[in-house]
Design a protein around this motif. Sequence first.
Motif, PDB file in Angstrom:
ATOM      1  N   ILE A  56      33.362  52.067  47.477  1.00  0.00           N
ATOM      2  CA  ILE A  56      33.434  50.656  47.844  1.00  0.00           C
ATOM      3  C   ILE A  56      34.690  50.083  47.215  1.00  0.00           C
ATOM      4  CG2 ILE A  56      32.295  48.419  47.694  1.00  0.00           C
ATOM      5  CD1 ILE A  56      29.653  50.077  47.244  1.00  0.00           C
ATOM      6  N   MET A  57      35.574  49.521  48.039  1.00  0.00           N
ATOM      7  CA  MET A  57      36.817  48.927  47.561  1.00  0.00           C
ATOM      8  C   MET A  57      36.788  47.421  47.829  1.00  0.00           C
ATOM      9  SD  MET A  57      37.373  52.255  48.115  1.00  0.00           S
ATOM     10  CE  MET A  57      37.681  52.524  49.810  1.00  0.00           C
ATOM     11  N   LEU A  58      36.950  46.651  46.760  1.00  0.00           N
ATOM     12  CA  LEU A  58      36.925  45.188  46.869  1.00  0.00           C
ATOM     13  C   LEU A  58      38.021  44.569  46.020  1.00  0.00           C
ATOM     14  CD1 LEU A  58      33.086  44.498  46.457  1.00  0.00           C
ATOM     15  CD2 LEU A  58      34.400  44.448  48.574  1.00  0.00           C
ATOM     16  N   GLY A  59      38.506  43.423  46.471  1.00  0.00           N
ATOM     17  CA  GLY A  59      39.403  42.575  45.695  1.00  0.00           C
ATOM     18  C   GLY A  59      38.765  41.196  45.648  1.00  0.00           C
ATOM     19  N   PHE A  60      39.066  40.439  44.609  1.00  0.00           N
ATOM     20  CA  PHE A  60      38.323  39.216  44.365  1.00  0.00           C
ATOM     21  C   PHE A  60      39.199  37.977  44.216  1.00  0.00           C
ATOM     22  CE2 PHE A  60      36.023  42.827  42.548  1.00  0.00           C
ATOM     23  CZ  PHE A  60      34.884  42.772  43.327  1.00  0.00           C
ATOM     24  N   PHE A  61      38.544  36.833  44.185  1.00  0.00           N
ATOM     25  CA  PHE A  61      39.122  35.527  43.854  1.00  0.00           C
ATOM     26  C   PHE A  61      40.274  35.133  44.773  1.00  0.00           C
ATOM     27  CE2 PHE A  61      37.944  37.788  39.855  1.00  0.00           C
ATOM     28  CZ  PHE A  61      36.697  37.222  39.717  1.00  0.00           C
TER      29      PHE A  61
END
Length: 91
Positions: A56-61
């Motif tokens: 699972i690849m995520l980036g935030f904000f």
Amino acid sequence: KLEVNSSSDIDENLAGIGVRVNGGDLIPFDRIQAKNAGVLKGNWINKLSEGGELEIMLGFFPDKDLDSPVFKRVASINDLSSLVPTYYKLK
């Protein structure tokens, strides 16, 4: 559908977010729902029942000035291979 929930807002415009099953190609999310859930359409139960690993690849904000790096987490999905037949029997 497959839904990946996050406790933080997901930056849907960041390149490289999505999931990868067993080292395959990156599958980008179809949409981000309620700012913190990545949604992928399709029949995922059969694909995940093969077992292996889900990356699972995520980036935030997304409201910050600087882009978040893409964070990767790996989850074992081996146990799903025995749970899915039971799911279909009980369905």
